[in-house]
Each structure stands twice: as structure tokens, then as C-alpha cells.
Design a protein around this motif. Sequence first.
Motif, PDB file in Angstrom:
ATOM      1  N   SER A 449       4.331   4.804  -5.009  1.00 24.69           N
ATOM      2  CA  SER A 449       5.114   5.026  -3.791  1.00 24.69           C
ATOM      3  C   SER A 449       5.308   3.733  -3.008  1.00 24.69           C
ATOM      4  O   SER A 449       4.406   2.901  -2.945  1.00 24.69           O
ATOM      5  N   SER A 450       6.481   3.574  -2.412  1.00 23.22           N
ATOM      6  CA  SER A 450       6.603   2.454  -1.461  1.00 23.22           C
ATOM      7  C   SER A 450       6.481   2.942  -0.029  1.00 23.22           C
ATOM      8  O   SER A 450       6.697   2.187   0.911  1.00 23.22           O
ATOM      9  N   VAL A 451       6.145   4.214   0.150  1.00 24.18           N
ATOM     10  CA  VAL A 451       6.004   4.790   1.487  1.00 24.18           C
ATOM     11  C   VAL A 451       4.541   5.129   1.789  1.00 24.18           C
ATOM     12  O   VAL A 451       4.027   4.816   2.862  1.00 24.18           O
ATOM     13  N   PHE A 452       3.879   5.768   0.847  1.00 17.56           N
ATOM     14  CA  PHE A 452       2.506   6.229   1.072  1.00 17.56           C
ATOM     15  C   PHE A 452       1.519   5.298   0.369  1.00 17.56           C
ATOM     16  O   PHE A 452       1.719   4.938  -0.791  1.00 17.56           O
ATOM     17  N   GLY A 453       0.482   4.923   1.076  1.00 16.91           N
ATOM     18  CA  GLY A 453      -0.546   4.052   0.502  1.00 16.91           C
ATOM     19  C   GLY A 453      -1.428   4.810  -0.485  1.00 16.91           C
ATOM     20  O   GLY A 453      -1.402   6.041  -0.550  1.00 16.91           O
ATOM     21  N   ASN A 480       5.010  -1.340  -6.367  1.00 21.50           N
ATOM     22  CA  ASN A 480       4.104  -1.710  -5.275  1.00 21.50           C
ATOM     23  C   ASN A 480       2.714  -1.166  -5.606  1.00 21.50           C
ATOM     24  O   ASN A 480       2.432   0.012  -5.382  1.00 21.50           O
ATOM     25  N   SER A 482      -0.033  -1.160  -4.280  1.00 28.87           N
ATOM     26  CA  SER A 482      -0.918  -0.570  -3.270  1.00 28.87           C
ATOM     27  C   SER A 482      -0.452   0.823  -2.847  1.00 28.87           C
ATOM     28  O   SER A 482      -1.083   1.471  -2.015  1.00 28.87           O
ATOM     29  N   GLY A 483       0.649   1.304  -3.437  1.00 25.72           N
ATOM     30  CA  GLY A 483       1.150   2.626  -3.070  1.00 25.72           C
ATOM     31  C   GLY A 483       0.429   3.751  -3.801  1.00 25.72           C
ATOM     32  O   GLY A 483      -0.290   3.520  -4.777  1.00 25.72           O
TER      33      GLY A 483
HETATM   34  C1  LIG Z   1       3.640  -1.421  -0.437  1.00 21.27           C
HETATM   35  O1  LIG Z   1       2.896  -0.267  -0.143  1.00 21.27           O
HETATM   36  C2  LIG Z   1       2.165  -0.369   1.066  1.00 21.27           C
HETATM   37  C3  LIG Z   1       1.313   0.870   1.168  1.00 21.27           C
HETATM   38  O2  LIG Z   1       2.082   2.012   1.118  1.00 21.27           O
HETATM   39  C4  LIG Z   1       3.128  -0.543   2.226  1.00 21.27           C
HETATM   40  O3  LIG Z   1       2.406  -0.660   3.419  1.00 21.27           O
HETATM   41  C5  LIG Z   1       3.973  -1.768   2.003  1.00 21.27           C
HETATM   42  O4  LIG Z   1       4.944  -1.853   3.012  1.00 21.27           O
HETATM   43  C6  LIG Z   1       4.664  -1.704   0.653  1.00 21.27           C
HETATM   44  N1  LIG Z   1       5.356  -2.934   0.414  1.00 21.27           N
HETATM   45  C7  LIG Z   1       6.628  -2.967   0.032  1.00 21.27           C
HETATM   46  C8  LIG Z   1       7.182  -4.327  -0.205  1.00 21.27           C
HETATM   47  O5  LIG Z   1       7.298  -1.964  -0.136  1.00 21.27           O
END
Ligand SMILES: *[C@@H]1O[C@H](CO)[C@@H](O)[C@H](O)[C@H]1NC(C)=O
Length: 598
Positions: A449-453, A480, A482-483
Motif C-alpha cells: 500500500s502507498s496509503v496504509f503503513g 513502497n 514500508s506500506g
Molecule cells: C510509503 O508508505 C508510507 C507508509 O504508509 C507512507 O507514509 C509514505 O508516504 C509512502 N511513500 C510514498 C513515496 O508513497
Amino acid sequence: MFLLNTLSAALAISSSAVALSIPTVAEHSTNDATSKSSIYEKLSGPPAGWVRDDSTTINKDISTVKLRIQLMEQNMNKFHELAMNIATPGHALYGKHLSQHVIDAIVAPRDESSDLVMQWLETEGLGDHASISPRSDSVIVEASVSQIEKLLNAEYAPFVHSSTGEVLLRTLEYSLPDALQGHVKMVQPTTFFGLRAMRSTISKVRPIDKTNLVTEAGAVKGCSGGAVTPKCLANLYSFSSATALSAGKMGIAGFLEQWPSKSDLSTFMENYATEGNSGETYTCTLINGGTCPSSGSGYPGIEANLDTQYARAITESIPNVYYSTGGSPPIVGGGTNQNEPYLEFLDYLLALNDSDLPQTISISYGDDEETVPLDYADTTCNLFSQLGARGVSVLVASGDSGVGTTCSINGTKTFTTSFPASCPWVTTVGGTSGNSPEAAWTDGGGGFSSVFGRPSYQDSAVTSWLTNDNTHSGVSKYFNSSGRAYPDVAAQATDFTIVASGEAEGVDGTSCATPTFASIIQLLNSGRVAAGKPGLGFLNPWLYSNATSALTDITTGSNTGCSGVISNAGFEAVTGWDPATGLGTPNYTKLLAISDST
Ligand SMILES: *[C@@H]1O[C@H](CO)[C@@H](O)[C@H](O)[C@H]1NC(C)=O
Ligand SMILES: *[C@@H]1O[C@H](CO)[C@@H](O)[C@H](O)[C@H]1NC(C)=O
Ligand SMILES: *[C@@H]1O[C@H](CO)[C@@H](O)[C@H](O)[C@H]1NC(C)=O
Ligand SMILES: *[C@@H]1O[C@H](CO)[C@@H](O)[C@H](O)[C@H]1NC(C)=O
Ligand SMILES: *[C@@H]1O[C@H](CO)[C@@H](O)[C@H](O)[C@H]1NC(C)=O
């Protein structure tokens, strides 16, 4: 203190275990409500696939908009901590599911928030058009397009979807009074296009045998015929000796004006079910003007037939409920432009009392995460977290485009992710194919996900994959890390035999995998209900810990995608968790042993 007392009584725990902080209620001057407005949300353009359609004319004084003004919930982080503890085996609160009134006592918006919104609507002359939703989490206001445009300083216009031809009325930006900041979470329908284009995750339908069902059925024994049937799944996933149960309730989500056919179900059960329990069917619950005709009026939905046929066959005598949620594309020419159906569905479920809730819900609908506004995704995902804390296991399809099709956002190449698959509060089901060995399905959705960690329950599994897997180094810049990573688990997703309009057909999709995995979970949940135990509720902390050993790790094949945009895109199935098949496919016998001792 009232809040804490209610909670500790309900949970029979000390108040310190909950550690709720009671927010202080800010003083507010009432004439602030309308003084100054600012843009609340603005899109640079419609999402991919949508274009403004000036050939459609709308009469903005006749067409109406039914607006949902979602109020800001409170204490959501605290609630999430509590919900996670309730779902974590070994925690003192494990399985101590909450009633909705207890959840609402924690998360419900402050009275001040609805008061301020109502004052604003009254000032704007729309007080008579407004009402507060049953769970008091939003204000609903229905008025003409012109009135809503004035209210939100917005311009609604028709947009058409280039491939489906769907037309809907949306605005690319809207404003809210500054005084409502911190009180309003989102306003829709405004900028959200996604769920109108919501597609069922079935990818292929093809005729198998138009003339002779019985011969086809006779030829299919186990999985060897190349076609998947309930008999095949029973052997593959070790549930052929599951005891017939009738406790509990299995839920199937239906949208897009789809409904299942009882006569197709009965043909399917006679030919393909394991035990010939063809007398069992399903009941339909209609939500938001949904339909479920028992015969006639059009063609039953393939998705609806697939879901009800496999759920029915696998869950044997357990009651099945098909939730048919209405919300067709808005009638631009003069009808009501409604909220899309996802929130209506979740709101309906949360308003049910405990004895009416299903223990498991199978959802085979989704869309690209990038088309879903952040506040919408967050609101929906928070509602899923509440369902989990109520004791409902929610399973969602991971999607059928592998790592994506468009694979580019604002000119930057990236894998495409899917929502609600990316919500950390659902269990996301990916796809496999074949059985010697069972391998990742090339089109099964998977990613980050690029929204939820990344949630804590998958920290160790995902970190281990990121560190030890050497197959993804060439594509790591396209996701991403870290998502929230998905899928969590997987199941067969190709060549499912279903019956539609009396004929056998074969279908592919994580729409096949999701009701399969969900039905196996319902077998466990019904066993627990029959034994007087709570259902498994939100599954993931359990799946990533105690239950991992009961899943068959898939280590061959890969998913693919981003054709023509990113070369060698995809993820390989490897030992341990991976973003093609998650933790693996179910072994009911093993899951039952662990469920019985949890
Ligand atoms: C990647 O994922 C993290 C956690 O969800 C988020 O805070 C961050 O904005 C993301 N980075 C991008 C480049 O999308
Ligand atoms: C599940 O895991 C938790 C935490 O590791 C442990 O305390 C518990 O005993 C386990 N339960 C079962 C049935 O294995
Ligand atoms: C739950 O709902 C059912 C059906 O609507 C009703 O009969 C029952 O009384 C309700 N139970 C509670 C505790 O409200
Ligand atoms: C895309 O670009 C627009 C305009 O530059 C920007 O407002 C928007 O946030 C970008 N979207 C993403 C997902 O980066
Ligand atoms: C499932 O687990 C049972 C019990 O451990 C085992 O006998 C069986 O072979 C497993 N099934 C598959 C398909 O691996």
C-alpha cells in the motif's frame, strides 16, 4: 469516567488496560460556522479512465445529490490498539469482542461536531434537508445539485468512463468552512470516482460444456480434470471430512446490481457439491435499495453465482446470507446522485445487533488504491476495523491484475495497488493455480500500500521477505516497502466450474479464491460458535502467528503485470510470506486443530 466504566464493565478488565484518554471538548463560538471557507479537497484531474463529458446535460435544479458528511471520529488510534489486542492470540483480551455501543462510546464523533454541521446547514437554508445517520457518525443532506454546489463552493460535472461508458456526476474540488476543521472527515459524493468503476474481480468466463452438465460433472473427480470444483477443493484443502454444522452465519457481499440464481445453485449443488446437500440455499438481505429477484428480470450475475455456489457447497448446512447492496450509477438526467455502496454496506452491518452478524464475510470487489481519496480509504478501513472487533472475519480479494495495469502515477512508474485489499484490517486473499505443485497465479494481485503503513502483525514476515528474498531487487523501486503488504493468504483462482443460466462455465479470478478461503474460515467459526466460543474475528494476527503452520506455503510461480510499462514486473512465490501468495493456502484439518486450541 462514564466511558471507562462502561468499557471495563463490558470487557471485565481494569480500566488501565484500555488506557483511554477522554478528549477535552473545545469551546466554540457558534457564529464561526460559516465565516470563512477553504478548499478541503482538490484533484488535479479525474482519475485515469475518466474524462469530463460535456455532451451530457444535467438540470442542476432538478437532479439531486445525497451528500454524506462524515464526522471526525475520536480516539481511533486507541481503538485500533484495543481492536488489535482483541485479535491477538495470547493477549488477555483475545476474543473479547465488543458490542457496537461500546465501540461507539470510544470512537463516535463529539456532539459538538454534528451540532456545528447542523448549524452550518441551517445557515445555508438546508436544515430541513438534513438528518443525522443512525450511528450518529455522519450528517446526510439531500438537495439539488445547485444547492449543494453553493454549499460546497463546488462545480459538479458529468464524467464518463472511457471503457465502461458509465457516466457520473462529480466535482474536482470542494470547500468547507474553516470552523468545521477537525469536525468533518469527508464529504461524498464529491471527488471519489473509484467505486463507480468498481469491478468484480472475475477475469475470465468461458463455456465448458453447453450441452451436457452431467457428463462434465461425472468426469470431474478431484482436481485432475483441469477444472476446479468443490470436490477438488475439499481434497486440496483437506475439508472433505468437515462435520456438517448449522451454527453461525456466512455472509457474502454483493454490489453492482448483481444477484444469484437459486435454480443455478441447485443445478450446481446436484452436480458438484461434496455431499449433495442441495436443499440448502441462501437468504437475501437487501441494503440501500438492492435487489435479489428469485427469477426472471434479467441475467443473474456471474460473480453472485460464483460466490453463492462455492460458499454454499463448502459451508454445507451453515446458513448463508447474500447481502445485495444497491447503488446503481447515478441518473444524471434527474435522479439522485447517491453515495457509492461500500459505506452503506458497512454501516448496515455495524448497525446489526450481535446475534444478527455473520461470523465471516467474503468481499470480491475492489479498485485501484490511487483512485480512492485518502479520507474515503481511511473511513472505510476504520469501519472494517470495527467489524473485526465485533467478531467478524472479513476476507477481501487481492485483485486480478498482478502488480498492475496502468503502473504509472503522475508520470512515475509504480506498481498499482488495490483497495480495500490494502486495508490492514481485512484479510486479503491472493490467487494460486494448478496442484502439482500449487503455484502462484500470474494475475493474482499483490503488493504494498502507498496509503496504509505496515501493521505490526506482519512486521516479522515482511521484514524477513525484504531482507532475505533476492528475487525482487530489480523491482524494489516500484513499490513502497514500508506500506501494508498483501496478500495475507491465497487459494485457487483459476478454472472454477460454476453454473450460470443452467450451463457450466469456467471462471478465473481472486473472486474464486476469496469465497473459498472465507468459507473454510466459516467452517472454523461455526465450530467455535457451536462450542460456545467466540468466532475468530479479525484474523491476521492469528494467521501471522499461531496459524501460519496450518497454511501450505506456496513456493513456485510468480505474479506479473505492468505489461509494456515496467519490464520483469511481479513477485515470485518463495519460502515464507511473499507478495504473490502471502502465507499460503489453507489446510482445514490443521487450521481446525489450531482453532480448537486457540
Ligand atoms: C510509503 O508508505 C508510507 C507508509 O504508509 C507512507 O507514509 C509514505 O508516504 C509512502 N511513500 C510514498 C513515496 O508513497
Ligand atoms: C498462540 O500464540 C500465543 C503467542 O505466541 C501463545 O501465547 C498461545 O499459547 C498460542 N496458542 C496456541 C493455541 O498455540
Ligand atoms: C436483535 O435483532 C433481532 C432481529 O432484528 C431481534 O429479534 C432481537 O430482539 C435483537 N436483539 C437485541 C439484543 O436487540
Ligand atoms: C500528481 O500531481 C499533482 C499536480 O502536480 C499533485 O497535486 C498530486 O498530489 C500528484 N499526485 C500524486 C499521487 O503524487
Ligand atoms: C493437511 O493436514 C493434514 C494433517 O496434518 C495432513 O494429513 C494432510 O496431508 C494435509 N493436506 C495437504 C493437502 O497438505
